[in-house]
Design a protein around this motif. Structure first.
Motif, PDB file in Angstrom:
ATOM      1  N   ALA A 168       7.529  18.213  10.035  1.00  0.00           N
ATOM      2  CA  ALA A 168       8.805  17.631  10.446  1.00  0.00           C
ATOM      3  C   ALA A 168       8.717  16.107  10.448  1.00  0.00           C
ATOM      4  O   ALA A 168       9.627  15.415   9.962  1.00  0.00           O
ATOM      5  CB  ALA A 168       9.192  18.144  11.830  1.00  0.00           C
ATOM      6  N   PHE A 169       7.624  15.572  10.983  1.00  0.00           N
ATOM      7  CA  PHE A 169       7.430  14.119  10.990  1.00  0.00           C
ATOM      8  C   PHE A 169       7.408  13.582   9.562  1.00  0.00           C
ATOM      9  O   PHE A 169       7.992  12.534   9.277  1.00  0.00           O
ATOM     10  CB  PHE A 169       6.129  13.764  11.708  1.00  0.00           C
ATOM     11  N   ALA A 170       6.719  14.291   8.679  1.00  0.00           N
ATOM     12  CA  ALA A 170       6.626  13.839   7.293  1.00  0.00           C
ATOM     13  C   ALA A 170       8.007  13.744   6.648  1.00  0.00           C
ATOM     14  O   ALA A 170       8.331  12.746   5.978  1.00  0.00           O
ATOM     15  CB  ALA A 170       5.729  14.786   6.500  1.00  0.00           C
ATOM     16  N   HIS A 171       8.835  14.755   6.841  1.00  0.00           N
ATOM     17  CA  HIS A 171      10.169  14.731   6.234  1.00  0.00           C
ATOM     18  C   HIS A 171      11.038  13.624   6.827  1.00  0.00           C
ATOM     19  O   HIS A 171      11.880  13.043   6.130  1.00  0.00           O
ATOM     20  CB  HIS A 171      10.846  16.085   6.425  1.00  0.00           C
TER      21      HIS A 171
ATOM     22  N   MET B  85       0.848  -1.205   0.000  1.00  0.00           N
ATOM     23  CA  MET B  85       0.000   0.000   0.000  1.00  0.00           C
ATOM     24  C   MET B  85       0.882   1.253   0.000  1.00  0.00           C
ATOM     25  O   MET B  85       1.801   1.365   0.796  1.00  0.00           O
ATOM     26  CB  MET B  85      -0.901   0.014   1.230  1.00  0.00           C
ATOM     27  N   SER B  86       0.606   2.178  -0.919  1.00  0.00           N
ATOM     28  CA  SER B  86       1.386   3.422  -0.964  1.00  0.00           C
ATOM     29  C   SER B  86       0.903   4.383   0.117  1.00  0.00           C
ATOM     30  O   SER B  86      -0.254   4.350   0.538  1.00  0.00           O
ATOM     31  CB  SER B  86       1.249   4.073  -2.339  1.00  0.00           C
ATOM     32  N   LYS B  87       1.822   5.239   0.560  1.00  0.00           N
ATOM     33  CA  LYS B  87       1.480   6.215   1.585  1.00  0.00           C
ATOM     34  C   LYS B  87       0.657   7.351   1.005  1.00  0.00           C
ATOM     35  O   LYS B  87       0.734   7.645  -0.190  1.00  0.00           O
ATOM     36  CB  LYS B  87       2.754   6.796   2.196  1.00  0.00           C
ATOM     37  N   GLY B  88      -0.107   7.996   1.872  1.00  0.00           N
ATOM     38  CA  GLY B  88      -0.782   9.221   1.485  1.00  0.00           C
ATOM     39  C   GLY B  88       0.179  10.391   1.551  1.00  0.00           C
ATOM     40  O   GLY B  88       1.375  10.223   1.842  1.00  0.00           O
ATOM     41  N   SER B  89      -0.314  11.576   1.290  1.00  0.00           N
ATOM     42  CA  SER B  89       0.499  12.793   1.314  1.00  0.00           C
ATOM     43  C   SER B  89      -0.035  13.756   2.368  1.00  0.00           C
ATOM     44  O   SER B  89      -1.183  13.637   2.819  1.00  0.00           O
ATOM     45  CB  SER B  89       0.483  13.472  -0.060  1.00  0.00           C
ATOM     46  N   LEU B  90       0.815  14.705   2.747  1.00  0.00           N
ATOM     47  CA  LEU B  90       0.438  15.717   3.728  1.00  0.00           C
ATOM     48  C   LEU B  90       0.215  17.042   3.007  1.00  0.00           C
ATOM     49  O   LEU B  90       1.128  17.572   2.368  1.00  0.00           O
ATOM     50  CB  LEU B  90       1.528  15.872   4.782  1.00  0.00           C
ATOM     51  N   PHE B  91      -1.001  17.576   3.095  1.00  0.00           N
ATOM     52  CA  PHE B  91      -1.343  18.844   2.452  1.00  0.00           C
ATOM     53  C   PHE B  91      -1.473  19.943   3.511  1.00  0.00           C
ATOM     54  O   PHE B  91      -2.183  19.779   4.508  1.00  0.00           O
ATOM     55  CB  PHE B  91      -2.666  18.716   1.689  1.00  0.00           C
TER      56      PHE B  91
ATOM     57  N   TRP C  50      -2.859   7.700   9.588  1.00  0.00           N
ATOM     58  CA  TRP C  50      -3.738   7.743   8.412  1.00  0.00           C
ATOM     59  C   TRP C  50      -2.924   7.711   7.116  1.00  0.00           C
ATOM     60  O   TRP C  50      -3.308   7.067   6.148  1.00  0.00           O
ATOM     61  CB  TRP C  50      -4.577   9.019   8.434  1.00  0.00           C
ATOM     62  N   ILE C  51      -1.798   8.422   7.109  1.00  0.00           N
ATOM     63  CA  ILE C  51      -0.966   8.481   5.907  1.00  0.00           C
ATOM     64  C   ILE C  51      -0.371   7.112   5.599  1.00  0.00           C
ATOM     65  O   ILE C  51      -0.321   6.692   4.438  1.00  0.00           O
ATOM     66  CB  ILE C  51       0.133   9.557   6.070  1.00  0.00           C
ATOM     67  N   ASN C  52       0.059   6.390   6.637  1.00  0.00           N
ATOM     68  CA  ASN C  52       0.599   5.053   6.426  1.00  0.00           C
ATOM     69  C   ASN C  52      -0.466   4.092   5.901  1.00  0.00           C
ATOM     70  O   ASN C  52      -0.140   3.088   5.264  1.00  0.00           O
ATOM     71  CB  ASN C  52       1.180   4.508   7.737  1.00  0.00           C
TER      72      ASN C  52
ATOM     73  N   ARG D 210       5.413  12.712   1.438  1.00  0.00           N
ATOM     74  CA  ARG D 210       5.429  13.888   0.572  1.00  0.00           C
ATOM     75  C   ARG D 210       4.598  15.015   1.170  1.00  0.00           C
ATOM     76  O   ARG D 210       3.480  14.794   1.650  1.00  0.00           O
ATOM     77  CB  ARG D 210       4.907  13.530  -0.822  1.00  0.00           C
ATOM     78  N   VAL D 211       5.161  16.220   1.136  1.00  0.00           N
ATOM     79  CA  VAL D 211       4.512  17.406   1.695  1.00  0.00           C
ATOM     80  C   VAL D 211       4.109  18.346   0.568  1.00  0.00           C
ATOM     81  O   VAL D 211       4.923  18.653  -0.305  1.00  0.00           O
ATOM     82  CB  VAL D 211       5.456  18.140   2.677  1.00  0.00           C
TER      83      VAL D 211
END
Length: 237
Positions: free
Chosen positions: A107-110, A1-7, A80-82, A115-116
């Motif tokens: 910061a967590f995303a990076h 499963m691919s990760k989601g992104s952070l908007f 949720w992103i995972n 992807r941000v």
């Protein structure tokens, strides 16, 4: 499963703003996002509802992300992103991450290869700088000044010293209900010839943007109580 992104989703700077203050791509992202990290669930729901995108707000999922959120809580709320879901970060006003806990999620995303996507929107800080007449080439944002009166006086004098030594525009803000006290402290602790720019209710119905030397601010009758305001001290370019 691919990760989601952070908007990173911008919001209004003033309660009088409407959806047309936001870029179409922001509305498109909100229309297609069901999971959110927000400072305040009630105001986030109200903001999304005001966009009139035909969404069922009750079906959206919200988790609180504020300055008290621990690293463990941030990690948990990013699950949720995972799971493959895109997540939107919404602050109380303007851009997430500027004087805002949204930076914790970024910061967590990076750190976790997520992807941000920062979306374009209004920033009270940037608007205050460009509306001041001061240098936008070199400026320093200090966030909130100390609450204690003696500490605040020292901080104000330090800002003025920094301005004199490096010419950087000094930018700061205050909790809206303490604005009038801050104005009083600024006029007491800054030199009469120091230029102060006040940007209040930016883009709102009571918008007030004015730059004057402290000697003239002492003569002005201005009431900023409970109105979001950004302050700059600087030099005309």
């Amino acid at each position: 499963m691919s990760k989601g992104s952070l908007f990173l989703i911008p919001t209004y700077l003033s309660e009088s703003n409407e959806a047309n203050f936001l870029a179409p791509m922001v509305l498109d992202v909100v229309k297609n996002t069901q999971h959110y990290l927000v400072e305040n669930v009630r105001t986030a729901r109200r903001f999304i509802s005001s966009l009139k995108l035909g969404l069922d707000i009750s079906e959206l999922k919200f988790e609180v992300l504020d300055k008290k959120s621990s690293p463990a809580e941030v990690s948990s709320r990013m699950n949720w992103i995972n799971q493959g879901h895109d997540v939107g970060v919404i602050s109380e006003a303007g851009l997430p991450g500027l004087a805002d806990p949204g930076s914790l999620a970024v910061a967590f995303a990076h750190q976790n290869n997520i992807r941000v996507f920062p979306l374009p929107g209004p920033s009270s800080i940037q608007t205050a700088v460009i509306g001041s007449g001061f240098s936008g080439q070199q400026f320093t944002f200090h966030g909130y000044l100390p609450i204690q009166k003696s500490d605040r006086a020292k901080s104000i004098k330090k800002l003025e010293l920094d301005l004199r030594s490096n010419s950087y525009t000094q930018v700061f803000m205050e909790t809206p209900f303490r604005n009038n006290q801050l104005m009083e402290d600024l006029t007491k602790n800054l030199s009469g010839n120091t230029l102060l720019s006040v940007s209040s209710d930016i883009f709102g119905s009571q918008e007030f943007i004015k730059t004057l030397p402290i000697s003239q601010w002492k003569k002005e009758k201005v009431d900023l109580h409970k109105i979001p305001t950004v302050y700059c001290i600087g030099q005309f370019t």
